[in-house]
Design a protein around this motif. Sequence first.
Motif, PDB file in Angstrom:
ATOM      1  N   GLY A  88     -96.665 -79.622 -30.320  1.00  0.00           N
ATOM      2  CA  GLY A  88     -96.654 -78.179 -30.435  1.00  0.00           C
ATOM      3  C   GLY A  88     -96.136 -77.745 -31.796  1.00  0.00           C
ATOM      4  N   ASN A  89     -96.410 -76.501 -32.151  1.00  0.00           N
ATOM      5  CA  ASN A  89     -95.891 -75.949 -33.399  1.00  0.00           C
ATOM      6  C   ASN A  89     -95.454 -74.507 -33.176  1.00  0.00           C
ATOM      7  OD1 ASN A  89     -98.112 -73.935 -34.475  1.00  0.00           O
ATOM      8  ND2 ASN A  89     -99.232 -75.754 -33.777  1.00  0.00           N
ATOM      9  N   MET A  90     -94.535 -74.053 -33.988  1.00  0.00           N
ATOM     10  CA  MET A  90     -94.015 -72.706 -33.848  1.00  0.00           C
ATOM     11  C   MET A  90     -93.599 -72.176 -35.220  1.00  0.00           C
ATOM     12  SD  MET A  90     -93.771 -70.674 -31.280  1.00  0.00           S
ATOM     13  CE  MET A  90     -93.718 -71.884 -29.949  1.00  0.00           C
ATOM     14  N   ILE A  91     -93.884 -70.880 -35.451  1.00  0.00           N
ATOM     15  CA  ILE A  91     -93.575 -70.252 -36.726  1.00  0.00           C
ATOM     16  C   ILE A  91     -92.463 -69.218 -36.516  1.00  0.00           C
ATOM     17  CG2 ILE A  91     -94.538 -69.137 -38.764  1.00  0.00           C
ATOM     18  CD1 ILE A  91     -96.008 -71.703 -37.941  1.00  0.00           C
ATOM     19  N   PHE A  92     -91.432 -69.272 -37.354  1.00  0.00           N
ATOM     20  CA  PHE A  92     -90.327 -68.317 -37.306  1.00  0.00           C
ATOM     21  C   PHE A  92     -90.233 -67.603 -38.656  1.00  0.00           C
ATOM     22  CE2 PHE A  92     -89.434 -71.521 -34.205  1.00  0.00           C
ATOM     23  CZ  PHE A  92     -88.824 -70.878 -33.150  1.00  0.00           C
ATOM     24  N   LYS A  93     -89.718 -66.364 -38.621  1.00  0.00           N
ATOM     25  CA  LYS A  93     -89.574 -65.582 -39.841  1.00  0.00           C
ATOM     26  C   LYS A  93     -88.218 -64.889 -39.871  1.00  0.00           C
ATOM     27  CE  LYS A  93     -91.672 -61.855 -42.574  1.00  0.00           C
ATOM     28  NZ  LYS A  93     -92.741 -60.827 -42.676  1.00  0.00           N
ATOM     29  N   THR A  94     -87.681 -64.748 -41.073  1.00  0.00           N
ATOM     30  CA  THR A  94     -86.478 -63.956 -41.282  1.00  0.00           C
ATOM     31  C   THR A  94     -86.769 -62.858 -42.294  1.00  0.00           C
ATOM     32  OG1 THR A  94     -84.141 -63.979 -41.983  1.00  0.00           O
ATOM     33  CG2 THR A  94     -85.646 -65.491 -43.107  1.00  0.00           C
ATOM     34  N   ILE A  95     -86.197 -61.698 -42.096  1.00  0.00           N
ATOM     35  CA  ILE A  95     -86.339 -60.603 -43.061  1.00  0.00           C
ATOM     36  C   ILE A  95     -84.969 -60.149 -43.560  1.00  0.00           C
ATOM     37  CG2 ILE A  95     -88.536 -59.779 -42.151  1.00  0.00           C
ATOM     38  CD1 ILE A  95     -87.004 -57.613 -40.615  1.00  0.00           C
ATOM     39  N   ASP A  96     -83.919 -60.911 -43.191  1.00  0.00           N
ATOM     40  CA  ASP A  96     -82.557 -60.555 -43.604  1.00  0.00           C
ATOM     41  C   ASP A  96     -81.849 -61.741 -44.257  1.00  0.00           C
ATOM     42  OD1 ASP A  96     -82.152 -62.174 -41.409  1.00  0.00           O
ATOM     43  OD2 ASP A  96     -81.279 -60.602 -40.148  1.00  0.00           O
ATOM     44  N   SER A  97     -82.608 -62.456 -45.097  1.00  0.00           N
ATOM     45  CA  SER A  97     -82.062 -63.574 -45.893  1.00  0.00           C
ATOM     46  C   SER A  97     -81.576 -64.735 -45.049  1.00  0.00           C
ATOM     47  CB  SER A  97     -80.923 -63.084 -46.803  1.00  0.00           C
ATOM     48  OG  SER A  97     -81.387 -62.109 -47.706  1.00  0.00           O
ATOM     49  N   GLY A  98     -82.111 -64.866 -43.839  1.00  0.00           N
ATOM     50  CA  GLY A  98     -81.765 -66.013 -43.008  1.00  0.00           C
ATOM     51  C   GLY A  98     -80.650 -65.783 -42.027  1.00  0.00           C
ATOM     52  N   SER A  99     -80.161 -64.563 -41.920  1.00  0.00           N
ATOM     53  CA  SER A  99     -79.097 -64.286 -40.941  1.00  0.00           C
ATOM     54  C   SER A  99     -79.635 -64.375 -39.521  1.00  0.00           C
ATOM     55  CB  SER A  99     -78.504 -62.896 -41.186  1.00  0.00           C
ATOM     56  OG  SER A  99     -77.869 -62.830 -42.442  1.00  0.00           O
ATOM     57  N   THR A 100     -80.862 -63.899 -39.300  1.00  0.00           N
ATOM     58  CA  THR A 100     -81.508 -64.005 -37.993  1.00  0.00           C
ATOM     59  C   THR A 100     -82.945 -64.471 -38.192  1.00  0.00           C
ATOM     60  OG1 THR A 100     -82.229 -61.680 -38.041  1.00  0.00           O
ATOM     61  CG2 THR A 100     -80.094 -62.160 -37.015  1.00  0.00           C
ATOM     62  N   TRP A 101     -83.482 -65.121 -37.145  1.00  0.00           N
ATOM     63  CA  TRP A 101     -84.848 -65.654 -37.178  1.00  0.00           C
ATOM     64  C   TRP A 101     -85.592 -65.202 -35.935  1.00  0.00           C
ATOM     65  CZ3 TRP A 101     -86.604 -68.530 -41.343  1.00  0.00           C
ATOM     66  CH2 TRP A 101     -85.627 -68.934 -42.263  1.00  0.00           C
ATOM     67  N   ARG A 102     -86.845 -64.793 -36.144  1.00  0.00           N
ATOM     68  CA  ARG A 102     -87.678 -64.313 -35.040  1.00  0.00           C
ATOM     69  C   ARG A 102     -88.937 -65.168 -34.932  1.00  0.00           C
ATOM     70  NH1 ARG A 102     -92.099 -60.740 -34.704  1.00  0.00           N
ATOM     71  NH2 ARG A 102     -91.965 -60.375 -36.965  1.00  0.00           N
ATOM     72  N   GLN A 103     -89.258 -65.574 -33.714  1.00  0.00           N
ATOM     73  CA  GLN A 103     -90.495 -66.322 -33.486  1.00  0.00           C
ATOM     74  C   GLN A 103     -91.680 -65.374 -33.625  1.00  0.00           C
ATOM     75  OE1 GLN A 103     -90.582 -68.878 -29.976  1.00  0.00           O
ATOM     76  NE2 GLN A 103     -92.734 -68.327 -29.656  1.00  0.00           N
ATOM     77  N   VAL A 104     -92.637 -65.724 -34.514  1.00  0.00           N
ATOM     78  CA  VAL A 104     -93.751 -64.818 -34.778  1.00  0.00           C
ATOM     79  C   VAL A 104     -95.082 -65.331 -34.240  1.00  0.00           C
ATOM     80  CG1 VAL A 104     -92.695 -63.753 -36.789  1.00  0.00           C
ATOM     81  CG2 VAL A 104     -94.083 -65.814 -37.087  1.00  0.00           C
ATOM     82  N   GLY A 105     -95.203 -66.606 -33.957  1.00  0.00           N
ATOM     83  CA  GLY A 105     -96.474 -67.115 -33.450  1.00  0.00           C
ATOM     84  C   GLY A 105     -96.587 -68.614 -33.605  1.00  0.00           C
ATOM     85  N   SER A 106     -97.795 -69.121 -33.410  1.00  0.00           N
ATOM     86  CA  SER A 106     -98.074 -70.544 -33.565  1.00  0.00           C
ATOM     87  C   SER A 106     -99.541 -70.716 -33.935  1.00  0.00           C
ATOM     88  CB  SER A 106     -97.758 -71.317 -32.279  1.00  0.00           C
ATOM     89  OG  SER A 106     -98.570 -70.850 -31.213  1.00  0.00           O
ATOM     90  N   VAL A 107     -99.858 -71.838 -34.550  1.00  0.00           N
ATOM     91  CA  VAL A 107    -101.239 -72.151 -34.897  1.00  0.00           C
ATOM     92  C   VAL A 107    -101.943 -72.661 -33.644  1.00  0.00           C
ATOM     93  CG1 VAL A 107    -102.728 -73.399 -36.495  1.00  0.00           C
ATOM     94  CG2 VAL A 107    -100.394 -72.807 -37.174  1.00  0.00           C
ATOM     95  N   PRO A 108    -103.147 -72.171 -33.338  1.00  0.00           N
ATOM     96  CA  PRO A 108    -103.812 -72.511 -32.070  1.00  0.00           C
ATOM     97  C   PRO A 108    -104.436 -73.909 -32.056  1.00  0.00           C
ATOM     98  CG  PRO A 108    -105.235 -71.094 -33.357  1.00  0.00           C
ATOM     99  CD  PRO A 108    -103.944 -71.187 -34.115  1.00  0.00           C
ATOM    100  N   THR A 109    -103.619 -74.907 -32.232  1.00  0.00           N
ATOM    101  CA  THR A 109    -104.051 -76.294 -32.084  1.00  0.00           C
ATOM    102  C   THR A 109    -102.818 -77.131 -31.810  1.00  0.00           C
ATOM    103  OG1 THR A 109    -105.156 -78.178 -33.144  1.00  0.00           O
ATOM    104  CG2 THR A 109    -103.864 -76.736 -34.557  1.00  0.00           C
ATOM    105  N   GLU A 110    -103.001 -78.247 -31.132  1.00  0.00           N
ATOM    106  CA  GLU A 110    -101.871 -79.119 -30.821  1.00  0.00           C
ATOM    107  C   GLU A 110    -101.953 -80.437 -31.581  1.00  0.00           C
ATOM    108  OE1 GLU A 110    -101.858 -79.468 -26.578  1.00  0.00           O
ATOM    109  OE2 GLU A 110    -100.702 -77.621 -26.318  1.00  0.00           O
ATOM    110  N   ARG A 111    -102.707 -80.452 -32.670  1.00  0.00           N
ATOM    111  CA  ARG A 111    -102.772 -81.631 -33.501  1.00  0.00           C
ATOM    112  C   ARG A 111    -101.513 -81.730 -34.361  1.00  0.00           C
ATOM    113  NH1 ARG A 111    -106.529 -82.275 -37.045  1.00  0.00           N
ATOM    114  NH2 ARG A 111    -106.957 -84.437 -36.513  1.00  0.00           N
ATOM    115  N   LYS A 112    -101.243 -82.905 -34.923  1.00  0.00           N
ATOM    116  CA  LYS A 112    -100.023 -83.126 -35.697  1.00  0.00           C
ATOM    117  C   LYS A 112    -100.109 -82.444 -37.055  1.00  0.00           C
ATOM    118  CE  LYS A 112     -97.957 -86.956 -36.065  1.00  0.00           C
ATOM    119  NZ  LYS A 112     -97.642 -88.383 -36.325  1.00  0.00           N
ATOM    120  N   VAL A 113     -99.056 -81.754 -37.402  1.00  0.00           N
ATOM    121  CA  VAL A 113     -98.977 -81.074 -38.689  1.00  0.00           C
ATOM    122  C   VAL A 113     -98.661 -82.096 -39.785  1.00  0.00           C
ATOM    123  CG1 VAL A 113     -97.645 -79.406 -40.043  1.00  0.00           C
ATOM    124  CG2 VAL A 113     -98.244 -78.892 -37.665  1.00  0.00           C
TER     125      VAL A 113
END
Length: 429
Positions: free
Chosen positions: A293-318
């Motif tokens: 699986g894969n998951m994408i996280f983003k921060t907009i406050d210099s890394g103080s907090t992180w929010r899960q924003v989505g994932s790439v629709p495949t389960e192959r190895k990154v």
Amino acid sequence: MISTKKRIVITSVLLIFFGAAVAFIYYYFFYNEDLNKPLPMTITVDAEDSREPEDIAYRFWFDYMKQYTGEDVSPWKRLTDVRYNKFQLLAGDEAEFAVEVTFWAKLDKGNWSTHHNWGEVQNDGTVKNIQWTFRIKKTSQNKYTLLRIDDISNSVGDLPPVENTYQKEAGIDVPDENNRYRIEKNTLEVTYDNGENWKGVPVEINKLFEGEYNGPKHELMEESYIIKPERTAFIVGGLQHIEVLQSTDQGETWNTSSVPTPFQAIRMRLLDFVSKSNGFLILTGDRTMSWEGNMIFKTIDSGSTWRQVGSVPTERKVTSGGFIDEKLGYVSFGSISRNSQPEVPDLYRTDDAGETWTQVDVPIPAEYKGVFTVAEIPTFDGSQGILLVNQGPNGDFQGGNVLAKFISVDNGKTWSFANLIDPDDVIER
């Protein structure tokens, strides 16, 4: 009075010096000439003029070649004839596009041996099949600007030996000696002055390798950390949740932020900041054979907090991943084969900060299908992009280190083959 013998010696020395100077000037200005030195160039089109990309490119090519064809041009640079074979649109739309021009030129008599390194000179002084790529942008309603010329003659590109950006594009590691880390006596330390001073990082070494990582424990995982004077950060942990350990004052103080994940065990962790406040984290985990699986996280406050924003629709190895700016990002999943066809790159793109992803078509030329199979993360200069595709772990074409280079002028939506990159200089011209 100077004797005749001394005059002869002085004259000989002056002639040798003058000859060496001439040879240096010739080599520096003509054999090694920078095609982009006269750029950018801008033209204005009238209402009745064609706006087709090929016609615009012709206008630029015609104007550009005047520096070689006029009577007032230095004999060292002069071409007695130059004519095009074709102009071909490679990528883009009416706003920004790349056009390939193929042409031939006839060198001024007496300068047939080397000229601009454009290719093999025929007996009559003609150089055939010169190929350039023009990158052109519409800058107003009636104006176009030629931004860059790439020489793709013979489909082989050389790399300037001291240009770090090009070395990086070619897959050659260019270490930052000033800002780096070391692991000694079970302690992680960082330096910002090429090792003059070292500062300890408050972390347990084993926490940096938790999860599904099976590599060496004396080197950190690639792209799992950042070491820069303005920001130093490390991914810590790898079981169910991780933390981002960060310093913005060159190791004087540290803070941590938590990133809960759905994975029981994390394999790949890719960290990057695209601005002072905005950063991304790509995690993969729960691997089963060649799937994960894969998951994408983003921060907009210099890394103080992180929010899960989505994932790439495949389960192959990154294999790699990263973001170009606050919206544009790529994740590569190595190579993929469909219907028993040769393997091709499996690359995905997002332009909404990781919420949705689309598969990118990388048009491998027929003669290179099955050779160049794994896309790397592209680099961009504005909307102009360069994408390198390597040969994968088992590649053996010309030694295995030659790469295919693709270009884009539309923020990486579409790509066109440009040439080969030959970092080890193994391809015969």
